[in-house]
Design a protein around this motif. Sequence first.
Motif, PDB file in Angstrom:
ATOM      1  N   UNK A   1       2.802 -31.072  51.099  1.00 60.90           N
ATOM      2  CA  UNK A   1       3.212 -32.332  52.051  1.00 60.90           C
ATOM      3  C   UNK A   1       2.368 -32.228  53.003  1.00 60.90           C
ATOM      4  N   UNK A   2       1.575 -31.294  53.542  1.00 60.83           N
ATOM      5  CA  UNK A   2       0.832 -31.675  54.825  1.00 60.83           C
ATOM      6  C   UNK A   2      -0.445 -32.182  54.134  1.00 60.83           C
ATOM      7  N   UNK A   3      -0.991 -31.817  52.910  1.00 61.57           N
ATOM      8  CA  UNK A   3      -2.068 -32.656  52.559  1.00 61.57           C
ATOM      9  C   UNK A   3      -1.972 -34.187  52.303  1.00 61.57           C
ATOM     10  N   UNK A   4      -0.620 -34.566  51.869  1.00 61.48           N
ATOM     11  CA  UNK A   4      -0.251 -35.787  51.448  1.00 61.48           C
ATOM     12  C   UNK A   4      -0.303 -36.513  52.994  1.00 61.48           C
ATOM     13  N   UNK A   5       0.200 -35.778  53.913  1.00 59.64           N
ATOM     14  CA  UNK A   5       0.369 -36.391  55.401  1.00 59.64           C
ATOM     15  C   UNK A   5      -0.898 -36.687  55.876  1.00 59.64           C
ATOM     16  N   UNK A   6      -1.773 -35.806  55.701  1.00 58.52           N
ATOM     17  CA  UNK A   6      -3.379 -35.722  56.220  1.00 58.52           C
ATOM     18  C   UNK A   6      -4.052 -36.998  55.782  1.00 58.52           C
ATOM     19  N   UNK A   7      -3.740 -37.338  54.516  1.00 61.33           N
ATOM     20  CA  UNK A   7      -4.241 -38.411  53.958  1.00 61.33           C
ATOM     21  C   UNK A   7      -3.355 -39.799  53.896  1.00 61.33           C
ATOM     22  N   UNK A   8      -2.421 -39.577  54.931  1.00 61.93           N
ATOM     23  CA  UNK A   8      -1.513 -40.759  55.023  1.00 61.93           C
ATOM     24  C   UNK A   8      -0.923 -41.486  53.949  1.00 61.93           C
ATOM     25  N   UNK A   9      -0.724 -40.465  53.013  1.00 56.17           N
ATOM     26  CA  UNK A   9       0.181 -41.035  51.742  1.00 56.17           C
ATOM     27  C   UNK A   9       1.545 -40.680  52.063  1.00 56.17           C
ATOM     28  N   UNK A  10       2.352 -41.637  52.568  1.00 56.12           N
ATOM     29  CA  UNK A  10       3.588 -41.388  53.039  1.00 56.12           C
ATOM     30  C   UNK A  10       4.825 -41.898  52.105  1.00 56.12           C
ATOM     31  N   UNK A  11       4.283 -42.756  51.129  1.00 51.69           N
ATOM     32  CA  UNK A  11       5.320 -43.368  50.125  1.00 51.69           C
ATOM     33  C   UNK A  11       5.317 -42.319  48.995  1.00 51.69           C
ATOM     34  N   UNK A  12       6.291 -41.403  49.455  1.00 47.62           N
ATOM     35  CA  UNK A  12       6.809 -40.224  48.546  1.00 47.62           C
ATOM     36  C   UNK A  12       8.182 -40.193  47.989  1.00 47.62           C
ATOM     37  N   UNK A  13       8.196 -39.564  46.711  1.00 49.27           N
ATOM     38  CA  UNK A  13       9.439 -39.490  45.878  1.00 49.27           C
ATOM     39  C   UNK A  13       9.464 -37.926  45.346  1.00 49.27           C
ATOM     40  N   UNK A  14      10.296 -37.501  45.478  1.00 46.70           N
ATOM     41  CA  UNK A  14      10.826 -35.917  44.966  1.00 46.70           C
ATOM     42  C   UNK A  14      11.563 -36.185  43.697  1.00 46.70           C
ATOM     43  N   UNK A  15      11.125 -35.565  42.903  1.00 44.10           N
ATOM     44  CA  UNK A  15      11.744 -35.776  41.411  1.00 44.10           C
ATOM     45  C   UNK A  15      12.701 -34.699  41.200  1.00 44.10           C
ATOM     46  N   UNK A  16      13.996 -34.993  40.622  1.00 41.63           N
ATOM     47  CA  UNK A  16      15.188 -33.928  40.543  1.00 41.63           C
ATOM     48  C   UNK A  16      15.939 -34.303  38.773  1.00 41.63           C
ATOM     49  N   UNK A  17      16.612 -33.392  38.713  1.00 36.46           N
ATOM     50  CA  UNK A  17      17.278 -33.896  37.157  1.00 36.46           C
ATOM     51  C   UNK A  17      18.643 -34.150  37.793  1.00 36.46           C
ATOM     52  N   UNK A  18      19.266 -34.945  36.940  1.00 35.06           N
ATOM     53  CA  UNK A  18      20.468 -35.438  37.213  1.00 35.06           C
ATOM     54  C   UNK A  18      21.558 -34.388  37.503  1.00 35.06           C
ATOM     55  N   UNK A  19      22.610 -34.671  38.230  1.00 36.16           N
ATOM     56  CA  UNK A  19      23.479 -33.588  38.613  1.00 36.16           C
ATOM     57  C   UNK A  19      24.709 -33.955  37.524  1.00 36.16           C
ATOM     58  N   UNK A  20      24.978 -32.824  36.725  1.00 30.25           N
ATOM     59  CA  UNK A  20      25.892 -33.082  35.779  1.00 30.25           C
ATOM     60  C   UNK A  20      27.241 -32.450  36.093  1.00 30.25           C
ATOM     61  N   UNK A  21      28.200 -33.215  36.594  1.00 29.73           N
ATOM     62  CA  UNK A  21      29.410 -32.792  37.062  1.00 29.73           C
ATOM     63  C   UNK A  21      30.609 -32.941  36.003  1.00 29.73           C
TER      64      UNK A  21
END
Length: 129
Positions: A109-129
């Motif tokens: 995340x620090x590297x992304x911020x250092x190069x001003x890449x702030x359009x970020x998405x974190x991928x997760x699995x779908x929550x199965x309830x």
Amino acid sequence: MKRRETLGLDLTPIIDVVFILLIFFIVSSVFKKEELALILDLPSSSAKEMEVDKDQVFIELSSSKLAIKGIEVSFESLEDNLKEIENKRKSVIVRIDKKVEYQRVIKVLDLLQKYDLTNLALITNEDKE
């Protein structure tokens, strides 16, 4: 007087060869999947799905490895790759294994911020309830 018959071209062997070549190319071609290099156990979330574009940067992080665009790299190589991105509004998709140390996540995340890449998405699995 004898009549000459016009000779016709027999297309059956040509059609056979064309079909054999077609089958060969279909079987031997590689269909490109997502640019994923690491097998990760993603955490679950109930957030809504988002559309994935072809022009996005994929970063994968496991407890011992790091990959960008489907190629395993070191943190120094990741920094070089991020430095070369000219469009700062380009989406960055980050897949992080749920067992990764928090310090490794912060380093990415620090590297992304250092190069001003702030359009970020974190991928997760779908929550199965």
